[in-house]
Design a protein around this motif. Sequence first.
Motif, short mmCIF file in Angstrom:
data_model
loop_
_atom_site.label_atom_id
_atom_site.label_comp_id
_atom_site.label_asym_id
_atom_site.label_seq_id
_atom_site.Cartn_x
_atom_site.Cartn_y
_atom_site.Cartn_z
N ARG A 60 0.82 -1.22 -0.15
CA ARG A 60 -0.28 -0.02 0.04
C ARG A 60 0.82 1.21 0.02
O ARG A 60 0.54 2.07 -0.75
CB ARG A 60 -0.83 -0.16 1.34
CG ARG A 60 -1.84 1.23 1.53
CD ARG A 60 -2.45 1.37 2.86
NE ARG A 60 -1.02 1.77 3.72
CZ ARG A 60 -1.40 2.03 5.05
NH1 ARG A 60 -2.31 1.35 5.62
NH2 ARG A 60 -0.39 2.13 5.56
N LEU A 63 2.40 1.90 -3.18
CA LEU A 63 1.55 2.48 -4.42
C LEU A 63 0.93 4.03 -3.91
O LEU A 63 1.01 4.74 -4.91
CB LEU A 63 0.34 1.59 -4.34
CG LEU A 63 0.56 0.02 -4.78
CD1 LEU A 63 -0.78 -0.78 -4.72
CD2 LEU A 63 1.02 0.38 -6.45
N THR A 64 1.00 4.25 -2.74
CA THR A 64 0.34 5.38 -2.39
C THR A 64 1.53 6.45 -2.58
O THR A 64 1.34 7.75 -3.40
CB THR A 64 -0.10 5.86 -1.07
OG1 THR A 64 0.98 5.23 0.04
CG2 THR A 64 -1.29 5.04 -0.65
N SER A 66 4.06 6.13 -4.87
CA SER A 66 4.11 6.31 -6.48
C SER A 66 2.93 7.23 -6.93
O SER A 66 3.10 7.99 -7.87
CB SER A 66 4.12 5.09 -6.87
OG SER A 66 5.13 4.23 -6.41
N ALA A 67 1.58 6.92 -6.36
CA ALA A 67 0.61 7.88 -6.71
C ALA A 67 0.70 9.39 -6.55
O ALA A 67 0.45 10.12 -7.38
CB ALA A 67 -0.56 7.28 -6.17
N THR A 106 7.68 5.43 -12.51
CA THR A 106 8.02 3.83 -12.63
C THR A 106 9.42 3.48 -12.89
O THR A 106 9.71 2.42 -13.45
CB THR A 106 7.14 3.41 -13.72
OG1 THR A 106 7.25 4.12 -15.03
CG2 THR A 106 5.58 3.51 -13.40
N PHE A 493 3.79 -1.98 -11.69
CA PHE A 493 2.98 -1.92 -10.23
C PHE A 493 2.46 -3.36 -9.92
O PHE A 493 2.48 -3.85 -8.86
CB PHE A 493 2.17 -0.87 -9.75
CG PHE A 493 2.92 0.46 -9.72
CD1 PHE A 493 3.89 0.68 -8.94
CD2 PHE A 493 2.76 1.60 -10.71
CE1 PHE A 493 4.64 1.81 -8.65
CE2 PHE A 493 3.46 2.64 -10.57
CZ PHE A 493 4.40 2.76 -9.58
N ALA A 497 3.04 -5.95 -7.05
CA ALA A 497 2.09 -6.56 -6.08
C ALA A 497 2.16 -8.08 -5.85
O ALA A 497 1.98 -8.56 -4.90
CB ALA A 497 0.76 -6.19 -6.76
N THR B 8 -5.07 4.01 4.12
CA THR B 8 -4.82 4.48 2.80
C THR B 8 -4.75 6.10 2.89
O THR B 8 -3.79 6.79 2.36
CB THR B 8 -5.64 4.04 1.78
OG1 THR B 8 -5.88 2.74 1.84
CG2 THR B 8 -5.07 4.63 0.47
#
Lengths: 556, 198
Positions: A60, A63-64, A66-67, A106, A493, A497, B8
Amino acid sequence: MKDLLQIAAVLAVLAALHRPLGAYMARLLTSRRDTTVERLIYRAVRVAPRAGQPWRVYLRDVLTFSAVSIVALTLLQSIQGWLPLGRGAGPVHLDQAINTAVSFTTNTNWQSYSGETAVTQLTQMLGLAVQNFVSAAVGIAVVAAFIRGLAARRTGRSASGGAPPLGNFWVDLTRISLRLLLPIAAVGAVLLILGGAIQNFHGPQTITTLDGSQQTIPGGLVASQESIKVLGTNGGGYFNANSAHPFENPAEWTNLLQVALILLIPSALPRTFGIMVGDRRQGWSVLGAMAVLFLASLAATVWAETALTGDAKLAGASLEGRELRFGTVASAFFATATTLTSTGAVDSFHSSYSGLGGGVLMFNMLLGEIAPGGVGSGLYGMLVIAILSVFICGLMIGRTPEYLGKKIGPPEIRLVAGYVLVVPACVLLGTGASLLVPGVREAILNPGPHGLSEVLYAFTSASNNNGSAFAGLGADTPYLNLALAAAMALGRFVPIAFVLALAGRLAGQTPAPPTSGTLPTHRPLFAGVMVGCALIVTGLTYLPALALGPLAEGLS
Amino acid sequence: MHTALRGTLRSLWTSAKALAALSLILGLAYPLAIWCIGRLDPAAADGSPLTDAAGRTVGSTRIGQPMHSPELFSPRPSAAGDDGWDAMSSGASNLANDSAELREQIAARRASAAQANGADPAQVPPDALTASGSGLDPDISPAYARLQADRVARANHVDRARIDALIAANTQHPALGFLGEKRVNVVTLNAAVRALHA
């Protein structure tokens, strides 16, 4: 002979640094001590550095982070004209800004923009160069978490009852950025300046040349960005011509320095792996498999570029798209290193390579960039191949497959299969669908099989997070910008994962002690199986597409 | 589900703060520190400017220039920008090795280089026939320099020997005997030719 000496010199430097750097990274990734600066950062960001994260939390946070990076970098490009060092530049148009943001986050560094004119110096240093560091750190962090999962020796469940922790993403990110990448990048940048790379705040300067015409020469903070561009296997050039540009890569020895920096961390990570799993021989077999693939590809590319004869070749065209100071062989060396890692920097233009030479470079990326691969991503890719090899060997000899004492059962192999299939799906579906989209066929520069190679190369490069271009393709169209951005994000990604999920499962297992029936994974024989496995998986997946593009061109 | 969402959101906020903190170090402090170190060798860090006898900047020794005058040495062909040698649009032709267009370009360049220098077309070396990767290659091969030496000597009304000496003075040999190719910097060579009349 002289050319082979250049290659041998780089490989000798890498061999000398293999053990010390591998050991340093292992200490960095296992130490419980933080530096003062790191403690300040943890306090400001409010993370507890000793709190371990199970795989879902680790994923998580990857991903956050990178976002947030993608959003921040898109925003920076949109407002760059109003910020310092803007020099009247307009905003990057949105589809291209998104493409570039995804590309740098990326670790791909596909560039549909032109470095000289589209982005400002502030965007380069505060946006692109920062992502060069942190996207590389994310790759190394993920492989660190994967190795911890493989190495986990705990017998009971953790206190919370969930899977055992894989480390802390924020600690890995910060340490790798500040204590691994930053010092090496700084040394590299100073060396590049000594070679003639620029590091200034000048705007474009127009001068009158020796024969009285006008020429406008750009400035920029190039050396600092160039060094992390290669060290982090990023590859996004400050200027359009990338490492062919004299201000980025000014001399023959800086060219070899760049090749060495590209290969430095990926080739030392197997040592780190061996140390962290408590069996250095495991690192040797992984490194052996990488080395076999690397040397075979290097030999094929050098042979194709120096010995193959074609019409243009007869006319002496082996220098088309190449700089005289590097020459054909050192250019082929750079091209092999950049496509077998996920770098994508170029010191010569692959579109002008011979049909077969260009085909080898594309095959390098299709291999999944595991020999030695991008920083972090190469090693986790190769370890997935190792697990697949163990599984296939287990089927052949009728034993329960195990890797490092961890059983590889149906749930694990499902995750491996998922990992192996994501990128081919992106490449083949992306290429096929794009050829049906109106406008894409018009964006192709060269006719015939070479044209298919251009599109195939673009999606291969994007999905594998390489970023090099068979630059004939005019890729700055809204459709291609967004389609390639999607390929880059999925190709980065989704495999991460799968890798972290696999790490979580393996971490929860109690390692079985080796018995007489255990398949040894540290011998040359097993390294050979890994090489075969990588080649067969790639060959079966891509042969039809390769036959239509580079092979057809090479044979016609 | 509720806790997952909260986690999150917290992670997004942590990400923003972490990115900001790392950006300060990696995106500002690091390039500025390298800039400061670069001041120890300002000529290199500022782009190796080339100045003429009057002190005017006439280019960079590392960036090739367009050359059309018969009294100067020609550089390699360039695909940077529409007319070549556009330093704000560096890049290569990207033409495929087997493309008809590249074949035609090579034939045309061979003919014009042979004609301009009064040489046998078969003697024109490969670097004179092909565009470089950056389009800004500052170097030519010693063979291409020799091919042009007679023409340059005649146009400048000097002995061929003086031109040969200038070529030798601007030739770079492989470092340590094996690093790189033997080559002639055509920008500094042309500056030296201009200085003959100064």
